[in-house]
Every structure is written in structure tokens, then in C-alpha cells.
Design an enzyme around this catalytic site. Structure first.
Site, PDB file in Angstrom:
ATOM      1  N   ARG A   1       0.765  10.468  13.312  1.00 30.30           N
ATOM      2  CA  ARG A   1       1.827   9.772  12.598  1.00 30.30           C
ATOM      3  C   ARG A   1       2.631   8.996  13.625  1.00 30.30           C
ATOM      4  O   ARG A   1       2.494   9.189  14.816  1.00 30.30           O
ATOM      5  CB  ARG A   1       2.746  10.773  11.874  1.00 30.30           C
ATOM      6  CG  ARG A   1       2.179  11.387  10.603  1.00 30.30           C
ATOM      7  CD  ARG A   1       2.194  10.448   9.411  1.00 30.30           C
ATOM      8  NE  ARG A   1       3.439   9.704   9.249  1.00 30.30           N
ATOM      9  CZ  ARG A   1       4.550  10.172   8.683  1.00 30.30           C
ATOM     10  NH1 ARG A   1       4.584  11.422   8.236  1.00 30.30           N
ATOM     11  NH2 ARG A   1       5.624   9.412   8.566  1.00 30.30           N
TER      12      ARG A   1
ATOM     13  N   LYS B   1       0.820  -1.212   0.000  1.00 27.94           N
ATOM     14  CA  LYS B   1       0.000   0.000   0.000  1.00 27.94           C
ATOM     15  C   LYS B   1       0.857   1.267   0.000  1.00 27.94           C
ATOM     16  O   LYS B   1       0.365   2.340  -0.330  1.00 27.94           O
ATOM     17  CB  LYS B   1      -0.959   0.010   1.191  1.00 27.94           C
ATOM     18  CG  LYS B   1      -0.325   0.177   2.552  1.00 27.94           C
ATOM     19  CD  LYS B   1      -1.380   0.132   3.642  1.00 27.94           C
ATOM     20  CE  LYS B   1      -0.776   0.297   5.026  1.00 27.94           C
ATOM     21  NZ  LYS B   1      -0.207   1.627   5.267  1.00 27.94           N
ATOM     22  N   ASP B   2       2.145   1.150   0.353  1.00 30.16           N
ATOM     23  CA  ASP B   2       3.048   2.302   0.339  1.00 30.16           C
ATOM     24  C   ASP B   2       3.799   2.447  -0.983  1.00 30.16           C
ATOM     25  O   ASP B   2       4.487   3.446  -1.195  1.00 30.16           O
ATOM     26  CB  ASP B   2       4.085   2.187   1.464  1.00 30.16           C
ATOM     27  CG  ASP B   2       3.467   2.254   2.848  1.00 30.16           C
ATOM     28  OD1 ASP B   2       2.427   2.915   2.989  1.00 30.16           O
ATOM     29  OD2 ASP B   2       4.031   1.651   3.781  1.00 30.16           O
TER      30      ASP B   2
ATOM     31  N   ARG C   1      -8.195   8.390   3.678  1.00 30.75           N
ATOM     32  CA  ARG C   1      -9.199   7.369   3.341  1.00 30.75           C
ATOM     33  C   ARG C   1     -10.030   7.002   4.564  1.00 30.75           C
ATOM     34  O   ARG C   1     -11.274   6.978   4.505  1.00 30.75           O
ATOM     35  CB  ARG C   1      -8.489   6.121   2.798  1.00 30.75           C
ATOM     36  CG  ARG C   1      -9.386   4.897   2.670  1.00 30.75           C
ATOM     37  CD  ARG C   1      -8.573   3.651   2.306  1.00 30.75           C
ATOM     38  NE  ARG C   1      -7.558   3.359   3.308  1.00 30.75           N
ATOM     39  CZ  ARG C   1      -7.763   2.639   4.410  1.00 30.75           C
ATOM     40  NH1 ARG C   1      -8.970   2.162   4.673  1.00 30.75           N
ATOM     41  NH2 ARG C   1      -6.796   2.406   5.270  1.00 30.75           N
ATOM     42  N   ARG C   2      -9.365   6.726   5.674  1.00 29.89           N
ATOM     43  CA  ARG C   2     -10.095   6.343   6.879  1.00 29.89           C
ATOM     44  C   ARG C   2     -10.959   7.489   7.383  1.00 29.89           C
ATOM     45  O   ARG C   2     -12.087   7.278   7.829  1.00 29.89           O
ATOM     46  CB  ARG C   2      -9.115   5.889   7.966  1.00 29.89           C
ATOM     47  CG  ARG C   2      -8.447   4.557   7.659  1.00 29.89           C
ATOM     48  CD  ARG C   2      -7.362   4.236   8.650  1.00 29.89           C
ATOM     49  NE  ARG C   2      -6.729   2.936   8.374  1.00 29.89           N
ATOM     50  CZ  ARG C   2      -5.460   2.665   8.571  1.00 29.89           C
ATOM     51  NH1 ARG C   2      -4.644   3.604   9.057  1.00 29.89           N
ATOM     52  NH2 ARG C   2      -4.965   1.479   8.288  1.00 29.89           N
TER      53      ARG C   2
ATOM     54  N   ARG D   1       1.295   5.039  18.184  1.00 31.13           N
ATOM     55  CA  ARG D   1      -0.140   5.270  17.970  1.00 31.13           C
ATOM     56  C   ARG D   1      -0.988   4.634  19.078  1.00 31.13           C
ATOM     57  O   ARG D   1      -1.905   5.257  19.605  1.00 31.13           O
ATOM     58  CB  ARG D   1      -0.548   4.730  16.600  1.00 31.13           C
ATOM     59  CG  ARG D   1       0.156   5.457  15.458  1.00 31.13           C
ATOM     60  CD  ARG D   1      -0.309   4.960  14.102  1.00 31.13           C
ATOM     61  NE  ARG D   1       0.486   5.549  13.031  1.00 31.13           N
ATOM     62  CZ  ARG D   1       0.040   5.815  11.819  1.00 31.13           C
ATOM     63  NH1 ARG D   1      -1.223   5.556  11.517  1.00 31.13           N
ATOM     64  NH2 ARG D   1       0.815   6.346  10.900  1.00 31.13           N
TER      65      ARG D   1
ATOM     66  N   CYS E   1      -1.202   7.287  -2.647  1.00 35.61           N
ATOM     67  CA  CYS E   1      -1.606   6.425  -1.540  1.00 35.61           C
ATOM     68  C   CYS E   1      -2.151   7.209  -0.357  1.00 35.61           C
ATOM     69  O   CYS E   1      -2.666   6.630   0.588  1.00 35.61           O
ATOM     70  CB  CYS E   1      -0.442   5.538  -1.108  1.00 35.61           C
ATOM     71  SG  CYS E   1       0.954   6.447  -0.419  1.00 35.61           S
TER      72      CYS E   1
END
Length: 293
Positions: free
Chosen positions: A142, A76-77, A124-125, A148, A235
Site C-alpha cells: 500500500r 476506479k475508486d 485483480r492484478r 511503491r 473495487c
């Protein structure tokens, strides 16, 4: 000796070690070579530091300079635009691609109160959570997985949203309070999959990587990433996609779900097509999403 380049984070190292162990089981000698990327040292929001490619450019530079032989990326990156001289030599079996919630007191998404503070660094989220209309307060974050989750355990946030695959590879699934249904939050294109990149002319390495390839995963992520590329989205854009190989009336087929965040909400569509032409499926669904604007 195969020199495997990896970022220094715990997750990147875990992913690299997973690939290294698979290659060692096939009889190859593998050395891990740590590489520092822009995304590791610059913790500004993804959109400010360039989004696409901030975790991969240093690894690619090392490949081109023959300092390493392969690089393991979270797919995805990985930018969808190919780099001349490099190729994704193998895409192994995909981990669970879904997103998860890690919340205080074991809460699920539906149990969070209106105004609950939820952290995510993903546009997106944000788009998909806002579309659910739960009244959550979303804030950008981040950092690595530890950083996180610590925001929740320290009481600074009520919850964070993360990729399930990363927590699985780190052995931390016990901290998940809910796995989010893709009907609610569609994953990022390629989420849960690894891409093993190498030099396109390195026939020995390509032969070594061949047994790690999973055709079904490659077909699925190719459709997802082609959809994103056709939308001309990086992305960090509010794009979700999830493809699966399913059994159709005439044999296996590819089913692709796509979502595009807009000012007026999230547009979702799905389509199906032959497994052997995932590019056409990704283009078709992207064009349909654009036509519905």
C-alpha cells in the site's frame, strides 16, 4: 468560486489541478480544498478497511455538507452504488487505462526470474499475474506512487505494478519498464478515467462541468462499472474490464472485455453492443461470466 475537494496525495492533487486548470481556462475561479480520507491514513490492506469507497467517503461528506462544490475521483475508486443527492457531473477524456511494470534493471515481465518478488495491492492484478504462470512471488503493498516505486529502487522488491495513468499525470512515465498488454492484465473498471462529482441540484456547477464531458469515455466506463456492479464486486475484487468505442459495420459500437478471477484461474469474455446502451452491455457480459462459473 468553485471549491474543488481533493485528497492530499501527489497524484490526487495532480488530478485535481488538471481539472481546475480546465475550468479556469473556461473562465471559472477555482479553489483547491484538501480533504483527508480513510484510505490516506489507514494503510492496512484494502480488504481489511472496506475496499470500495475508502478514498471517497470524506469527499462525499464534504460535498453533502456544502464545504466543497466538486470532488475529483479516480473513477476506479468510486463505488458503483449512487449516493442520493450527488451525481458525476462530468467524465473527461480518459488517460491510457493500462497497467505498467516498474522493475529493477529495466526488466520486463517476461524477463523477471522465477521467484521474483513483485508488489501490488490489487487482488485483480494478483489473479491475472498468477494466471500467466510465470512463477512470480506476489506480495501486497500500500502507499502512494513514491512509496511503491521506492520499494524497487531500494532493492526490497524486484518490481511493482501500477496504473499507467497515474504515472502519466505525475510526469513519471520514464520510470516504466513495460506497459502491460490488456491480454495479459486487464485494467480495473474505470481505470485511467476521472469522475467529477457534485451535488445533483447544483445547476450552476453542472453547467460549468458540461464542457469537460467526453461521451465516449462515459459510455466505456459505464459499461465497465455496470459489469462490476452486476457481478456484485467491489473495487478490491479480482475483476478486470475494458471497453472501447470502435467503428462497427453500422457505425460506432461499444466493445467490452471482462475478466473475473476464480480459484481455478481467470475467466475472460468479450461482447459488443450499441454505444447508447452501455448498461445493457455491462449486464449481459457480467451474466455471461457468471454463467460460465
Amino acid at each position: 468560486m468553485i471549491r474543488l475537494g481533493t485528497r492530499r496525495s501527489a497524484l490526487a492533487t495532480a488530478q485535481a489541478t488538471l481539472v481546475a486548470d480546465q475550468l479556469r481556462a473556461l473562465g471559472h475561479e477555482v479553489e483547491l480544498v484538501p480533504i483527508v480520507t480513510t484510505g490516506d491514513v489507514n494503510l492496512a490492506p484494502m480488504q481489511q478497511i472496506g475496499g470500495t469507497g475508502v478514498f471517497v467517503s470524506a469527499l462525499r461528506d464534504a460535498l453533502m455538507a456544502h464545504e466543497i462544490d466538486i470532488a475529483v475521483h479516480s473513477l476506479k475508486d468510486l463505488p458503483t452504488i449512487p449516493v442520493e443527492g450527488l451525481t458525476v457531473g462530468a467524465i473527461p477524456v480518459r488517460e491510457d487505462p493500462r497497467d505498467v511494470l516498474v522493475a529493477r534493471d529495466g526488466l520486463t515481465l517476461g524477463e523477471l526470474q522465477t521467484g521474483a518478488l513483485v508488489g501490488t495491492g490489487s487482488a485483480r492484478r494478483v489473479a491475472m499475474l498468477e494466471a500467466l504462470g510465470l512463477g512470480l512471488e506476489l506480495t501486497g503493498i500500500r502507499g502512494n506512487v513514491d512509496t511503491r516505486i521506492k520499494l524497487v529502487t531500494d532493492g526490497k522488491l524486484d518490481a511493482v505494478v501500477l496504473a499507467r495513468a497515474g504515472l502519466s499525470r505525475l510526469g513519471r512515465l520514464d520510470e516504466v519498464t513495460e506497459t502491460l498488454d490488456p491480454i495479459q492484465v486487464l485494467p480495473a473498471p474505470g481505470q485511467g478515467a476521472l469522475g467529477i462529482e457534485c451535488r445533483a441540484d447544483d445547476t450552476d456547477v453542472l453547467a460549468a462541468l458540461a464542457p469537460l464531458e467526453d461521451p465516449a469515455t462515459r459510455a466505456a466506463v459505464t459499461a465497465e462499472r455496470q459489469m462490476m456492479a452486476t457481478l456484485e464486486a467491489g473495487c478490491s475484487a479480482p475483476v478486470g474490464a475494458l471497453a472501447e468505442v470502435v467503428e462497427g459495420e453500422d457505425g460506432p459500437e461499444l466493445w467490452l472485455r471482462g475478466a473475473l478471477g476464480q480459484d481455478d484461474g481467470v475467466r475472460r469474455l468479450s461482447a459488443n453492443g450499441p454505444v447508447d446502451d452501455p448498461v445493457a452491455l455491462g449486464i449481459a457480459l457480467a451474466n455471461e461470466l457468471l454463467e460460465r462459473e
